[in-house]
Design a protein around this motif. Structure first.
Motif, PDB file in Angstrom:
ATOM      1  N   ARG A  75       0.864  -1.188   0.000  1.00  0.00           N
ATOM      2  CA  ARG A  75       0.000   0.000   0.000  1.00  0.00           C
ATOM      3  C   ARG A  75       0.894   1.229   0.000  1.00  0.00           C
ATOM      4  NH1 ARG A  75      -5.460  -1.677   0.415  1.00  0.00           N
ATOM      5  NH2 ARG A  75      -5.655  -3.575   1.628  1.00  0.00           N
ATOM      6  N   ASP A  76       0.631   2.084  -0.969  1.00  0.00           N
ATOM      7  CA  ASP A  76       1.426   3.295  -1.152  1.00  0.00           C
ATOM      8  C   ASP A  76       2.935   2.991  -1.143  1.00  0.00           C
ATOM      9  OD1 ASP A  76       1.545   5.895  -1.804  1.00  0.00           O
ATOM     10  OD2 ASP A  76       1.330   6.655   0.239  1.00  0.00           O
ATOM     11  N   TYR A  77       3.313   2.025  -1.945  1.00  0.00           N
ATOM     12  CA  TYR A  77       4.699   1.589  -2.178  1.00  0.00           C
ATOM     13  C   TYR A  77       5.347   0.826  -1.027  1.00  0.00           C
ATOM     14  CZ  TYR A  77       4.594   4.338  -6.447  1.00  0.00           C
ATOM     15  OH  TYR A  77       4.252   4.828  -7.663  1.00  0.00           O
ATOM     16  N   GLU A  78       4.668   0.770   0.130  1.00  0.00           N
ATOM     17  CA  GLU A  78       5.261   0.080   1.289  1.00  0.00           C
ATOM     18  C   GLU A  78       4.698  -1.334   1.423  1.00  0.00           C
ATOM     19  OE1 GLU A  78       7.547   1.334   3.450  1.00  0.00           O
ATOM     20  OE2 GLU A  78       7.617   3.173   2.254  1.00  0.00           O
ATOM     21  N   VAL A  79       5.559  -2.291   1.874  1.00  0.00           N
ATOM     22  CA  VAL A  79       5.088  -3.631   2.206  1.00  0.00           C
ATOM     23  C   VAL A  79       4.396  -3.510   3.569  1.00  0.00           C
ATOM     24  CG1 VAL A  79       5.752  -6.027   2.704  1.00  0.00           C
ATOM     25  CG2 VAL A  79       7.031  -4.712   0.998  1.00  0.00           C
ATOM     26  N   VAL A  80       3.069  -3.623   3.617  1.00  0.00           N
ATOM     27  CA  VAL A  80       2.361  -3.468   4.889  1.00  0.00           C
ATOM     28  C   VAL A  80       2.050  -4.808   5.531  1.00  0.00           C
ATOM     29  CG1 VAL A  80       1.390  -1.192   4.375  1.00  0.00           C
ATOM     30  CG2 VAL A  80       0.096  -3.241   3.785  1.00  0.00           C
TER      31      VAL A  80
END
Ligand code: CTP
Ligand code: ZN
Length: 151
Positions: free
Chosen positions: A86-91
């Protein structure tokens, strides 16, 4: 180590299926129907992996898989790991896991099984996960990895 990121670019939102055994990449693509969707799908194969030798990666933008799809991935690529982006981050990172019971998804190996002639959803008890063995709820025949046929 990060050079695969140069080969398959990062995604903004969606799911990255990583650590797929190289020989099973295209199976994962077809069982998930990713060969037929309009969403952005990028993939690469034969990346170096310490654990697997060679591995495949699939990146699907704006798609978050449900449990049925995750079980399908587990059956054909038990080493796979899902990364939710999500939004380039691994969440979120998760290992796929073969469930104790499987409904639908695969066919029974027995041609005489009721599930192969009538409109009955297949149902199996997983009696071995390492060396995949599925016992049919209806005819009790064992379907193993060699004769695994997806519906
Ligand atoms: N990834 C991506 N787009 C992002 C962030 C990550 O495509 N915006 C991909 C990375 O390329 C990688 C996977 O998601 O294939 C997991 O990312 P990350 O956890 O950063 O990588 P690793 O630590 O190498 O993962 P692992 O521990 O699973 O090997
Ligand atoms: Zn059966």
């Amino acid at each position: 180590m990060k050079d695969r990121q140069l080969n398959v670019s990062a995604i903004k939102d969606g799911t990255v299926i990583d650590h797929i055994p190289a020989g099973n990449l295209f199976k994962v693509i077809t069982i998930l129907g990713l060969d037929k969707v309009e969403t952005l799908v990028t993939f690469g194969n034969s990346f170096e992996s310490k654990k697997l030798g060679k591995k495949g990666i699939i990146k699907v933008s704006n798609v978050f898989f449900d449990n049925v799809d995750i079980n399908k991935i587990a059956l054909v690529a038990p080493t796979a790991k899902l990364n939710i982006i999500r939004d380039y981050e691994v969440v979120e990172k998760m290992k796929v896991e073969i469930p104790d019971e499987i409904q639908g998804i695969t066919k029974c190996v027995n041609p005489k099984c009721i599930t192969n002639s009538e409109d009955v959803t297949t149902k199996f008890q997983v009696i071995s996960k390492d060396n995949l063995k599925l016992k049919c709820h209806y005819c009790e025949k064992i379907t193993s990895r060699e004769n695994l046929n997806m519906i």
